[in-house]
Write an enzyme that holds these catalytic residues in place. Structure first.
Site, short mmCIF file in Angstrom:
data_model
loop_
_atom_site.label_atom_id
_atom_site.label_comp_id
_atom_site.label_asym_id
_atom_site.label_seq_id
_atom_site.Cartn_x
_atom_site.Cartn_y
_atom_site.Cartn_z
N GLY A 51 0.82 -1.20 0.00
CA GLY A 51 0.00 0.00 0.00
C GLY A 51 0.85 1.25 0.00
O GLY A 51 0.59 2.18 0.74
N HIS A 52 1.90 1.23 -0.85
CA HIS A 52 2.78 2.39 -0.96
C HIS A 52 3.56 2.31 -2.28
O HIS A 52 3.47 1.34 -3.01
CB HIS A 52 3.76 2.47 0.22
CG HIS A 52 4.71 1.33 0.30
ND1 HIS A 52 4.44 0.20 1.03
CD2 HIS A 52 5.93 1.15 -0.26
CE1 HIS A 52 5.46 -0.64 0.91
NE2 HIS A 52 6.37 -0.09 0.13
N SER A 53 4.31 3.36 -2.52
CA SER A 53 5.22 3.44 -3.66
C SER A 53 6.53 4.00 -3.14
O SER A 53 6.60 4.53 -2.03
CB SER A 53 4.62 4.37 -4.73
OG SER A 53 5.52 4.51 -5.82
N ARG A 98 2.20 -0.48 -5.06
CA ARG A 98 2.07 -1.92 -4.88
C ARG A 98 1.27 -2.25 -3.64
O ARG A 98 1.37 -1.56 -2.62
CB ARG A 98 3.43 -2.60 -4.83
CG ARG A 98 4.19 -2.63 -3.51
CD ARG A 98 4.84 -1.34 -3.04
NE ARG A 98 5.54 -0.60 -4.04
CZ ARG A 98 6.79 -0.81 -4.41
NH1 ARG A 98 7.50 -1.70 -3.78
NH2 ARG A 98 7.35 -0.09 -5.33
N ILE A 123 5.95 6.88 -0.56
CA ILE A 123 4.70 7.61 -0.83
C ILE A 123 3.61 6.70 -0.28
O ILE A 123 3.36 5.63 -0.83
CB ILE A 123 4.50 7.88 -2.33
CG1 ILE A 123 5.69 8.66 -2.90
CG2 ILE A 123 3.18 8.62 -2.57
CD1 ILE A 123 5.70 8.75 -4.41
#
Length: 134
Positions: A51-53, A98, A123
């Site tokens: 749940g981030h980049s 992702r 992010i």
């Protein structure tokens, strides 16, 4: 600008032996210098990870045991990749959102990263991610 087409499944060399197989991840397998290695395990049923980049960091994910899905998003397209082989990994380039879902019982996710942990590289909000892609 990275797209999900830049995220590829890569084979990890497998040395087969009657006593058990062995696979090795070295810098000739992945296109970056390895700076950090960690793994996820005992993920409860229905839980999600990721749940981030990352702004700069690249990662290589391997299902050492069991299986899980990796949902990739580049702000224009979304693709789900199922990882379930310890001799195959998913290269995730920077600037790709992702999410890891559908962990089987006993699944272990190995993450090989191109950098040490830097909070400023993450992010963590999808809307912020979309802003960086426009």
């Amino acid at each position: 600008m990275s797209t999900i087409q830049d995220c590829n499944l890569l084979n990890i060399p497998k040395i087969e032996d009657p006593r058990g197989n062995l696979s090795v991840i070295e810098n000739n397998v992945i296109p970056f210098e390895i700076k950090r290695v960690y793994y996820l395990y005992d993920v409860p049923s229905g839980a999600e990870r990721g749940g981030h980049s990352h702004r700069e960091q690249q990662e290589f994910l391997v299902a050492l045991s069991g299986s899980f899905d990796v949902v990739l998003n580049d702000s224009k397209q979304e693709k789900t990749v199922t990882l379930n082989k310890p001799f195959e990994g998913l290269l995730i380039t920077n600037k790709i959102w992702r999410e890891l879902k559908n962990f089987s019982s006993g699944a272990v996710c190995l993450v090989v990263a191109s950098d040490v942990f830097l909070e400023e590289d993450y992010i963590r909000e999808f809307q912020d991610f979309l802003t960086t892609k426009s």
